[in-house]
Design a protein around this motif. Structure first.
Motif, mmCIF file in Angstrom:
data_model
loop_
_atom_site.group_PDB
_atom_site.id
_atom_site.type_symbol
_atom_site.label_atom_id
_atom_site.label_comp_id
_atom_site.label_asym_id
_atom_site.label_seq_id
_atom_site.Cartn_x
_atom_site.Cartn_y
_atom_site.Cartn_z
ATOM 1 N N LEU A 176 -1.955 4.241 9.126
ATOM 2 C CA LEU A 176 -2.591 5.113 8.104
ATOM 3 C C LEU A 176 -3.465 4.137 7.377
ATOM 4 O O LEU A 176 -4.688 4.608 7.147
ATOM 5 N N ALA A 177 -3.011 2.854 7.070
ATOM 6 C CA ALA A 177 -4.095 1.978 6.311
ATOM 7 C C ALA A 177 -5.414 1.701 7.205
ATOM 8 O O ALA A 177 -6.280 1.440 6.714
ATOM 9 N N ILE B 82 0.958 -1.082 0.045
ATOM 10 C CA ILE B 82 -0.093 0.042 0.080
ATOM 11 C C ILE B 82 0.974 1.132 0.104
ATOM 12 O O ILE B 82 1.444 1.681 0.886
ATOM 13 N N THR B 83 1.072 1.887 -1.068
ATOM 14 C CA THR B 83 1.957 3.032 -1.199
ATOM 15 C C THR B 83 1.097 4.354 -0.772
ATOM 16 O O THR B 83 0.036 4.349 -0.281
ATOM 17 N N ALA B 84 2.094 5.339 -0.572
ATOM 18 C CA ALA B 84 1.513 6.654 -0.282
ATOM 19 C C ALA B 84 0.326 7.212 -1.203
ATOM 20 O O ALA B 84 -0.525 7.659 -0.787
ATOM 21 N N ASP B 85 0.648 6.777 -2.460
ATOM 22 C CA ASP B 85 -0.425 7.219 -3.594
ATOM 23 C C ASP B 85 -1.522 6.634 -3.370
ATOM 24 O O ASP B 85 -2.737 7.026 -3.657
ATOM 25 N N ASP B 86 -1.393 5.064 -2.901
ATOM 26 C CA ASP B 86 -2.738 4.343 -2.625
ATOM 27 C C ASP B 86 -3.447 5.011 -1.415
ATOM 28 O O ASP B 86 -4.887 5.157 -1.499
ATOM 29 N N LEU B 87 -2.755 5.699 -0.463
ATOM 30 C CA LEU B 87 -3.524 6.109 0.390
ATOM 31 C C LEU B 87 -3.886 7.450 0.517
ATOM 32 O O LEU B 87 -4.910 7.648 1.018
ATOM 33 N N ALA B 88 -3.470 8.069 -0.659
ATOM 34 C CA ALA B 88 -3.661 9.554 -0.793
ATOM 35 C C ALA B 88 -4.986 9.523 -2.143
ATOM 36 O O ALA B 88 -5.785 10.260 -2.186
ATOM 37 N N LYS C 261 -6.172 -3.538 -2.671
ATOM 38 C CA LYS C 261 -5.061 -3.160 -1.708
ATOM 39 C C LYS C 261 -5.833 -2.891 -0.195
ATOM 40 O O LYS C 261 -5.421 -3.512 0.814
ATOM 41 N N LEU C 262 -6.371 -1.816 -0.212
ATOM 42 C CA LEU C 262 -7.068 -1.789 0.951
ATOM 43 C C LEU C 262 -8.223 -2.626 1.577
ATOM 44 O O LEU C 262 -8.160 -2.860 2.794
ATOM 45 N N HIS D 297 -15.917 -3.410 1.641
ATOM 46 C CA HIS D 297 -14.700 -3.665 1.008
ATOM 47 C C HIS D 297 -14.388 -4.871 0.151
ATOM 48 O O HIS D 297 -13.844 -4.462 -1.018
ATOM 49 N N LEU D 298 -15.221 -5.937 0.105
ATOM 50 C CA LEU D 298 -14.955 -6.745 -0.744
ATOM 51 C C LEU D 298 -15.615 -6.370 -2.251
ATOM 52 O O LEU D 298 -15.158 -6.394 -3.063
#
Lengths: 567, 567
Positions: B340-341, A560-566, B530-531, B517-518
């Motif tokens: 964060l995730a 999970i990258t910073a881009d994913d999180l943003a 990913k999330l 989420h699924l």
């Protein structure tokens, strides 16, 4: 609602659960007879209930202030501090060689617990001195020991820890403060330090700062850091405070809680200091102090949990609302009962773990046994993180029990939650504690962990006839924890461990909690059996979800990258 | 760090996850075209980012004050309120018959989420008006509707809810306020009400209080309670504010958070009021308002979770510390990434549940279908309790991500935690929500619950080829939840249900979170997969421990007496 020190819990835990008898049986701690223990607990309880606890609200309402460069402390804090130092509570575990009482850390832990419940802002001051005394005992020259420790024990002077700089928090090695030799054995210290707890006060004659700084030939990173004693007033030939040193409080922080504890930005501008421990050996000395402080901070969380619990219990017994049945008070509602039982069971578990930790320290001190040392080292991050997390959760539940009143500051429930919040952050964040646990504390291949797990399994084995259901649940949880530990130990890529470090620490604490509650059900009265049943059946199963998290490792998480999180 | 409205999440959830297409396909909401939805989200986002969010800190630093009987609001709040009312955001879901825009509650929910992120203290004011408008629409006479609702929608006037009295909190039936008929169709209202959110202000021409009181022939308990409209200024013949009514703000509370929102003690001293709904039918009307408000309060928690998450993410990307690798920022550390995730995955799950809830309300409005009504009723306590719990937890994690800075008020991380704390208490504590869920909302024999579980299982079935691991985990969790639900439904002694009510509500939300989420992994891009993987593998397993707690029932818990707890 006045605070009542839980002395019966301390006695029960020491007598039946955490093995304090072994400590008292050593030569080193032979003075810790049952009578002595009773006297200590009774005296400390009296002071906390009568003198310290009444100061708590004043500290919140009337924060420490910086006026013309001078820190003005909260009303009554000077008197409270005097009571603590006159009681001998600062130096109770310091060696008699340097003027201490030489009592076990287990007793200091109980007393710190009570002082934390009573007034956390004020208790931070002697806690810092306790840590400093231990660091000096182990690392300072005889001259420094003889000059500083007795004054710290008497309370005439007090101590602080100076690690953090704006760019160097968890990463202490990034610090920039400098130390230049003056040629006379002293050093000239320059730099800015932040988050300095009790950086100054108006009730001690001197403030002794232990400061981390880098000598001119210090390499970058932690290996080039040295530790210095930098007093506010430079002692004169007679050891009395003399010339003002070149250091000052620049400002105090405006914090969420702990308003009575001045948190300072400190400026050292060529201040005179003396080396403590070898050049470039500052981290080792600082770790002595921090390990002591980590246990102490975990106990702060437990102390606040206790205070929040007592306040909630009193409120729930007094407040009538709804068709509650029985007394008519809200304690009769199942959900309120659930909250209170959770608060009590968690506080008890965390307290038992802290005392186990202290016993391991005492046994290590008394016997120099490497096994006890390893156990103390293993339990310290658990005590710190679990104790403070439980403090935060319990204070939060305390607000909930109060309903709308919990959100009103006059009630005091919110202050507990505000004050305790930082304990999960300072002395190494709880994330750092968990990383320490899964990396450094498992570097022995898990030996310390597995020895603890064996004891837990032995406890479950011993309980299986009397408490078959509870024993089985604890035994199963220990097995699951063992498997997770084996998996962690096998991971050579530390990120695989770090990703689940926090859930692992929590799961370990959960299982230890099951262990101590089971022991308590075996040794205690009906009340303790009921509480143990509640904990083991309802709270212990949390470990299942936590260990599932641990076993996922780091791959998915780090994907999970910073881009994913943003996004 | 400026707030950025998560409009892409709203669009994705509405388009792919919560079935907003069905709402837009009804005649009632035919105007909710994709263009209209875009326009609404874009406009609201702009206002929240540019006008409302900048007010948040000022509200905290400069609390509303009572001066000579007049409430002075925080700097900028009057302008912020004007922007909200001029945008039409107060009456967006009110019926066009009374001057509203008639838009779906789903859109109001998205807008309330953004406003809550921006400035919770201010957003509380229009939230109260929204609830009052809905209560009046359903229960008031035409005369009252025509006079009050348009002014509330325009923002000239605003509304409050007056339920609580010192002795009557969760137990509303214990209230003592009285209403005496004046003989002219009006009533004379007397009594003291506490915790009145936005009890007064200095930016509306009138404040319309909906007050619960008992008529002379009202029986004790909730069945003898009636609802009255009691305006601050009595409207004259032209409907303009006329004579001052006999009511006043006695004092404002000093609270943990929400300093910008004046929480009043109100005194009614023979104030003139008019009946809303039938005599002794006040609770039904109040429940309309409270159900609306419960969804709204859940969304407040989600809004704060979003704001806290954004602040933490920004900090973690900017702050360098330790050997983090990659960008060198702390976001590269596995444990920070985990925090964060977690924040993002939880906020997403809670937001999806709130929007599912709003869609059910909209479908019930559009179709009058009992199944949709039952679903809305079932989801409301879950949205309220889970949304606010996630708000509290996420704000708390936000502090942790900030490290030492999190404890310093200037950072703003602590304000989120202080502000959001009360959302778990007001509009029915989260314990009350959970009791409502396991008692009243399972009175249908669990039909609404089982219908939701069927959908979850269908979703898992549909995903099993594309996402076999995730689908299996969600399916298993739904099975466990089904068993626990069957067990609860079979318990005729409500205390057996109440003892595990809070863990059950949380487990239901957890499994719903897995479901959404699924679905998100099925419909979304790689980031969403990913999330979803993170949530389903690491957070969803929490349900196991929670359901273990549920299945224990009440016996062991209620066996723990007050004496046990005090010992």
């Amino acid at each position: 609602m006045p605070y009542r020190a839980p002395t019966s819990d301390f006695r029960f835990l020491m007598d039946h659960i955490v093995g304090f008898g072994d400590v008292a049986a050593t030569d080193r701690f032979a003075e810790s007879t049952p009578d002595m223990v009773d006297a200590i607990l009774t005296e400390a309880a009296k002071m906390c209930e009568e003198i310290i606890a009444p100061l708590n609200r004043a500290g919140d309402l009337h924060p420490a202030k910086l006026e013309n460069g001078v820190v003005r402390t909260s009303p009554g804090f000077a008197e409270g501090y005097r009571a603590i130092t006159e009681g001998g509570w600062v130096g109770m575990s310091a060696s008699p060689d340097v003027g201490g009482m030489g009592l076990p850390m287990t007793l200091t832990t109980a007393v710190n617990d009570m002082m934390s419940s009573s007034c956390l802002s004020l208790q931070l001051n002697p806690l810092m001195s306790q840590g400093q005394i231990e660091a000096l005992e182990h690392h300072a020259s005889d001259a420094i020991k003889e000059l500083y420790i007795p004054k710290m024990i008497s309370g005439e002077w007090c101590g602080t820890m100076n690690l953090t700089e704006p760019q160097a928090g968890s990463d202490v090695g990034a610090l920039r403060s400098k130390a230049e030799p003056n040629g006379d054995g002293s050093f000239s210290i320059s730099g800015q330090k932040i988050y300095i707890t009790w950086g100054d006060n108006d009730f001690t004659q001197n403030v002794c700062h232990l400061v981390l700084a880098r000598l001119p030939d210090g390499v970058p990173g932690t290996k080039g850091i040295s530790l210095f004693m930098v007093p506010k007033f430079i002692p004169d030939a007679d050891g009395n405070p003399g010339k003002r040193n070149s250091l000052k409080v620049v400002s105090l922080e405006h914090k969420l809680g702990l308003h009575g504890s001045p948190t300072a930005v400190m400026e050292y501008d060529g201040a005179t200091g003396w080396l403590v421990g070898p050049a470039h050996g500052g981290m080792a000395a600082m770790f002595t102090m921090m390990n002591n402080a980590r246990l102490g901070v975990g106990v702060q969380g437990i102390g606040i949990a206790e205070a929040a619990y007592q306040a909630a219990l009193t409120y729930a017994q007094d407040r009538t609302q709804g068709k509650a049945g029985g007394s008519g008070a809200i304690i009769e509602h199942a959900d309120v009962r659930r909250m209170l039982a959770t608060m009590r069971a968690e506080t008890y578990a965390a307290r038992a773990i802290a005392l186990m930790n202290a016993v391991a320290i005492d046994m290590a001190t008394a016997t120099s046994d490497a096994g006890w040392q390893a156990r103390a080292a293993f339990l310290t991050p658990i005590t710190k993180a679990f104790g403070t997390d439980i403090g935060i959760e319990t204070a939060n539940t305390g607000i909930q029990v109060h309903g709308g009143m919990g959100f009103i500051e006059e009630t005091g429930a919110a202050q507990f939650a505000r004050d305790v919040r930082v304990t999960a952050i300072y002395e190494g964040t709880n994330g750092i504690q968990a990383m320490d646990l899964v990396a450094r504390k498992l570097m022995d291949g898990g030996e310390a962990a597995f020895r603890l797990l064996e004891e837990i399994e032995q406890g479950a084995e011993a309980a299986k006839t009397t408490q078959p259901e509870l024993a089985e649940a604890v035994w199963q949880s220990a097995e699951s924890l063992r498997e997770a530990t084996e998996w962690l130990v096998a991971q050579t890529d530390l990120n695989q461990r770090f990703a689940g470090a926090v859930p692992y620490l929590r799961a370990f604490a959960r299982v230890l909690g099951g262990h101590v509650h089971l022991a308590s059900a075996m040794a205690g009265d009906a009340s303790r059996v009921k509480l143990a049943t509640f904990y083991i059946k309802r709270l212990l199963p949390e470990h299942i979800g936590l260990l599932a998290h641990v076993r996922e490792g780091g791959d998915d998480l780090l994907a999970i990258t910073a881009d994913d999180l943003a996004s």
